[in-house]
Design an enzyme around this catalytic site. Structure first.
Site, short mmCIF file in Angstrom:
data_model
loop_
_atom_site.label_atom_id
_atom_site.label_comp_id
_atom_site.label_asym_id
_atom_site.label_seq_id
_atom_site.Cartn_x
_atom_site.Cartn_y
_atom_site.Cartn_z
N LYS A 23 -2.54 -8.29 27.26
CA LYS A 23 -2.40 -9.00 28.53
C LYS A 23 -3.04 -8.20 29.67
CE LYS A 23 1.43 -11.22 28.98
NZ LYS A 23 2.90 -11.17 28.99
N ARG A 93 6.05 -8.03 33.29
CA ARG A 93 5.95 -8.65 31.96
C ARG A 93 5.42 -7.66 30.94
NH1 ARG A 93 2.77 -14.12 32.88
NH2 ARG A 93 4.01 -14.87 31.14
N GLY A 102 6.86 -14.27 22.99
CA GLY A 102 8.30 -14.43 23.11
C GLY A 102 9.11 -13.28 22.54
N MET A 104 9.18 -10.07 23.62
CA MET A 104 9.75 -9.15 24.61
C MET A 104 10.03 -9.92 25.91
SD MET A 104 7.75 -5.72 23.62
CE MET A 104 6.17 -6.52 23.64
N ARG A 337 -5.36 -15.28 26.54
CA ARG A 337 -5.37 -14.55 25.27
C ARG A 337 -5.91 -15.49 24.20
NH1 ARG A 337 1.14 -14.51 24.79
NH2 ARG A 337 1.41 -16.73 24.47
N HIS A 455 12.15 -9.89 -10.37
CA HIS A 455 11.63 -10.84 -11.35
C HIS A 455 11.38 -12.20 -10.70
CE1 HIS A 455 12.04 -13.78 -14.63
NE2 HIS A 455 11.27 -12.91 -15.26
N SER A 762 -6.25 0.34 -14.15
CA SER A 762 -5.75 -0.68 -13.24
C SER A 762 -4.42 -0.17 -12.68
CB SER A 762 -5.55 -2.00 -13.98
OG SER A 762 -5.00 -2.95 -13.09
N CYS A 829 -3.47 -4.28 -10.17
CA CYS A 829 -2.84 -5.53 -10.57
C CYS A 829 -1.38 -5.60 -10.14
CB CYS A 829 -2.98 -5.76 -12.07
SG CYS A 829 -2.19 -4.47 -13.06
N TYR A 849 -12.14 -3.79 -7.85
CA TYR A 849 -11.61 -5.15 -7.71
C TYR A 849 -10.11 -5.10 -7.42
CZ TYR A 849 -9.58 -4.78 -12.39
OH TYR A 849 -8.84 -4.38 -13.48
C1 PEP Z 1 2.97 -2.95 -11.86
O1 PEP Z 1 3.83 -2.18 -12.25
O2 PEP Z 1 2.42 -2.88 -10.76
C2 PEP Z 1 2.51 -4.04 -12.75
C3 PEP Z 1 1.51 -4.82 -12.41
O3 PEP Z 1 3.21 -4.26 -13.88
P1 PEP Z 1 4.64 -4.98 -13.95
O4 PEP Z 1 4.90 -5.56 -12.58
O5 PEP Z 1 4.52 -6.01 -15.00
O6 PEP Z 1 5.53 -3.84 -14.31
#
Ligand code: PEP
Ligand code: MG
Length: 875
Positions: A23, A93, A102, A104, A337, A455, A762, A829, A849
């Site tokens: 601002k 302000r 909104g 603060m 803004r 899970h 990975s 992953c 990746y």
């Molecule tokens: C992990 O541990 O990041 C993973 C991808 O394997 P999982 O979540 O199946 O343990």
């Protein structure tokens, strides 16, 4: 020279965002380009940080500079603070680097007291206006600065309306407002045990201090966590000369956007009120008018405003959200803004701005927050429908989307309901792998326990099903569930918003997500800049196809255990585990082999030449065990054992700490025949699909939970032996690779050794976070909330990687791994692979990746593109 903490608007410009907040920097920039901005000054974010360093005390240096700048403002405006002829009034302000609408607080009309109000009345010849302004000031100051609940002031206003038999504020007379001021001050004294401060400078310092304090209020802390804003940024405070939209019918105030923030349409969009002050427009006590009507009421001001809109859009090259006030027909710009907008509007605006030649494609790619795309990828509740919704509880916004349906308590019930064409919401303490089918059939999942990588959360995100997890508002009583203040039974309707974590009573209408043409165009632009791959975590052909539709370039993780849990297979898996010897295990595995092979074939058929990383069995063995006596008896009969035999084996497999128990590579070391069977399935499926579709299939075999190279070597030997036998027997050629997950801290620090045997790494950042912090993935949700509330943590480390610790482990592994194998392929992953901030970090660390659930693929593509634009890699 003393450090400078306070800047006049004329002393800065738009580049001062870090120091003066959005601002403040924009007010300076508007001043610089000659727009009519009431003048003022900004107290810097450094002053805010100093305030926190000084144990929440405003330093004398800052207070002195505020005083000096008030004198300068007096010179600029020709008015004087506290003057009884020509008084200066100001607004105070907040304004952080990133806009936090909104979050603060604001104080208007500061500088009024019992004498100044008389001078203001005289000068404006408008006693009613003067006292209305004064009572508003008392109300805001009491609320914001002294934290006196504002409802009581509303009660006083209502009482006065009742006494006078009127229903609208507009009917109050000057005398009424005078009396209101008195009643407000009396209440202030009664509540606060001090009289209302009459010294304008004292009022100002208290207000500046309270804005700094508001940086750490609950709303602001929560907003920062959700939007990745670091606490260390601090907020600035803007002190600006008041202009009045409430001095008569030639005055107005409003808020407008240069384009429609809901649709993106290029048309001025906004609302205003005649004879009103800023908060009236947002407070909803009077209904504002649409901007077009200003054209008729105050044509000159409207035309000028339109001109400024064009100037500002051209200047900032983005849709602007502006506040303005018209005082006696003269227009003032109070703020501008980049406007918040829906995801659809964001795409339309970005594409339109490129077409209009205002921005380049690259700038367009940088303009959209990747997280915003989420809203486009899941069904969502319509805003209209939500207005009537009753919130009965909240939990973690674990998997986005919207769901309405009838409460069921088990996976079996979910099936029964959905078989009858009903919509089910699965409500559970927590979910476990056996629930998968019921989860997949449900519209949404609600759990009382579990964090963002529990899970329920992981599986729901993978399936694109809405999930609210870890709700402390949910508890179970017999065959009922209590949510918030009421008990609900099986079959009762509730609705979940997985994007906000809110739980609603009853059914709420939702809309399907649509992917418009602009979306595709925009994503193609992003892909042109992206320098790392985006894969998906998918366990079924359906998920894989969904991910391909969203632009995935391979599968980074097939969790094979999900295939083991399906109803028709669990019995075979149980037979395998409970067998007394290798021969028994092999018998069960032989029956599982064709099933697993056909699963892989389905996935390869979708992925064709794209790489597919298959991770070998990972969950703790006991998760597969039967719990009911009837199931145990059935198994005993089938296997020619006694019930006692089965019970004994089951008891023997109990683990005190399953997350650190018999899972991952450890299973293949105990039972190499499992790795043998999985290798046969991976390789045979690949060979079959290669032949059938005449494509080159690229299986990548991934061993989980490796901490020591000898573990990997043991299993790799099994894999290579079996794979080579299969390939040789087929007479075909097949390129497969063997790599490992890096998810145990020991693996990171010995990554140079592990890389000798691995074709790729990975990063399993879910487990790496779990073992790095020593926080159980399944239990951390129960206590991490306390961490956020007490500012011990700003972010959930299971959502956004902890760069300093867990991230450092990743860095070490990257450096060590590549010191052995410079071309070692590196990916992630874990769930963090779909988090934009983590993606930026991992891109900069050097990963090739990221892999995430199908519904996050577009988000990851955009985040990766932005990271590449900001820090391009050498080609
Ligand atoms: C992990 O541990 O990041 C993973 C991808 O394997 P999982 O979540 O199946 O343990
Ligand atoms: Mg893991």
């Amino acid at each position: 020279m003393n450090k400078k903490y306070v800047y006049l608007f004329s002393e800065a410009d738009g580049s001062y965002k870090e120091l003066l907040g959005g601002k403040g920097a924009n007010l300076a920039e508007m001043t610089k380009i000659g727009l009519p901005v009431p003048q003022g000054f900004t107290v810097s974010t450094e002053a805010c940080n100093l305030y926190y360093e000084n144990k929440e005390q405003l330093s004398d240096a800052v207070a002195d500079q505020v005083r000096e700048n008030i004198v300068k403002l007096e010179e600029i405006t020709g008015k004087k603070f506290g003057d009884l002829e020509n008084p200066l009034l100001v607004s105070v302000r907040s304004g952080a680097r990133a806009s936090m609408p909104g979050m603060m607080d604001t104080v208007l009309n500061l500088g009024l007291n019992d004498e100044v109000v008389v001078a203001l009345a005289k000068k404006t010849n408008n006693e009613r206006f003067a006292y209305d302004s004064y009572r508003r000031f008392i109300q805001m100051f009491a609320d914001v600065v002294m934290e006196i609940p504002k409802q009581q002031f509303e009660v006083i206003i209502d009482e006065m309306k009742e006494e006078r038999n009127i229903s609208d504020d507009a009917e109050f007379t000057a005398e009424d407002y005078k009396e209101m001021v008195q009643r407000f001050k009396d209440y202030y004294l009664k509540h606060h045990h001090e009289t209302f401060p009459s010294d304008p400078f004292e009022q100002l310092i208290a207000s500046v201090t309270s804005v700094f304090r508001s940086w750490n209020n609950d709303r602001a802390v929560y907003y920062r966590r959700i939007n990745d804003i670091p606490a260390a940024w601090g907020t600035a405070v803007n002190v600006q000369e008041m202009v009045f939209g409430n001095m008569g019918d030639d005055c107005a105030t409003g808020v407008a956007f240069t384009r429609n923030p809901a649709t993106g349409e290029k048309k001025l969009f906004g609302e205003f009120l005649v004879n009103a002050q800023g908060e009236d427009v947002v407070a909803g006590t009077r209904t504002p008018l649409p901007m077009e009507e200003l054209k008729d009421i105050m044509p000159d001001a409207y035309e000028e405003f339109e001109r400024h809109c064009e100037t500002l859009e051209n200047h900032y090259k983005d849709m602007q959200d502006m506040e303005f006030t018209i005082e006696n027909n003269k227009l003032y710009m109070l703020q501008t803004r980049s406007g918040k907008r829906t995801a659809n509007a964001a795409l339309k605006i970005a594409v339109d701005l490129v077409n209009e030649g205002l921005i380049t494609e690259k700038e367009a790619v940088l303009q959209i927050n990747p997280k915003q795309l989420d809203a486009l990828l899941h069904p969502h509740f319509s805003e209209e429908a939500l207005k009537g919704g009753k919130v009965i509880g909240t939990g973690l916004a674990a998997s986005p989307g919207a769901a309405s349906g009838q409460i069921v308590f088990t996976a079996k019930e979910a099936k029964e309901y959905t078989d009858k064409g009903k919509k089910a919401i699965l409500v559970r303490l927590e979910t476990s792998p056996e629930d998968i089918e019921g989860m997949a059939l449900s519209e949404g999942i609600l759990t009382a326990r579990g964090g963002m990588t529990s899970h329920a959360a992981v599986v729901a995100r993978g399936m694109g099903i809405c999930c609210v997890s870890g709700s402390t508002d949910v508890s179970f009583r017999g065959d009922k569930v209590r949510i918030g203040e009421r008990e609900y039974s099986r079959g009762d309707y509730i609705s979940l918003d997985g994007t906000t974590g809110k739980i609603y009573e009853g059914e709420i209408a939702s809309e399907e997500a649509t992917i418009s043409g602009d979306f595709e165009k925009f994503m193609n632009w992003a892909d042109e800049y992206r320098q790392i791959g985006v894969r998906t975590n998918a366990d079924t052909p359906k998920d894989a196809q969904q991910a391909i539709d969203f632009g995935a370039e391979g599968i980074g993780l097939v969790r094979t255990e999900h295939m083991f849990f399906e109803a028709d297979r669990i019995k075979l898996v149980r037979e395998m585990i409970l067998s007394k010897d290798e021969a028994g295990r092999r018998k069960a595995l032989d029956q599982l082999l064709p099933i697993q092979q056909s699963d892989f074939e389905g996935i390869y058929e979708v992925m064709k030449e794209l790489p597919v990383t298959v991770r070998y069995l990972d969950p703790p063995l006991h998760e597969f065990l039967p719990t009911k006596e009837s199931e145990m008896q059935e198994l005993a009969d089938d296997m020619g054992l006694t019930l006692e035999d089965i019970k004994e084996t089951v008891a023997g497999l109990h683990e005190f700490n399953p997350m650190m128990g018999h899972r991952g590579v450890r299973l293949s070391i105990s039972y190499p025949e499992i790795a043998e069977m999985q290798t046969k399935a991976v390789i045979r499926a690949a060979l079959a699909v290669q032949k059938r579709l005449d494509v080159k299939v690229h299986p990548e075999i991934m061993i989980p939970l490796v901490g020591h190279i000898t573990e990997l070597n043991y299993v790799k030997e099994v894999v290579d032996r079996v794979a080579n036998e299969e390939i040789e027997a087929s007479g075909q050629e097949l390129n497969y690779t063997v790599g490992t997950m890096i998810e145990i801290p020991r693996a990171c620090v010995t990554a140079d050794k592990i890389a000798e045997s691995a074709d790729f790494f990975s990063f399993g950042t879910n487990d790496l976070t779990q073992y790095g912090f020593g926080f159980s993935r399944d239990d951390a949700g129960n206590f991490l909330n306390d961490y956020y509330e007490k500012s011990v943590f700003e972010q959930d480390p299971f959502v956004r990687i902890d760069e300093e610790g867990v991230g450092e482990l990743v860095k070490i592994a990257v450096e060590k791994g590549r010191s052995t194998k410079p071309n070692l392929k590196l990916g992630i992953c874990g769930e963090h692979g779909g988090d934009p901030a983590t993606i930026t970090f991992l891109y900069n660390v050097g990963l090739d990746y990221v892999s995430c659930s199908p519904y996050r693929v577009p988000i990851a593509r955009l985040a990766a593109a932005q990271a590449s634009i900001q820090n391009p890699r050498e080609k």
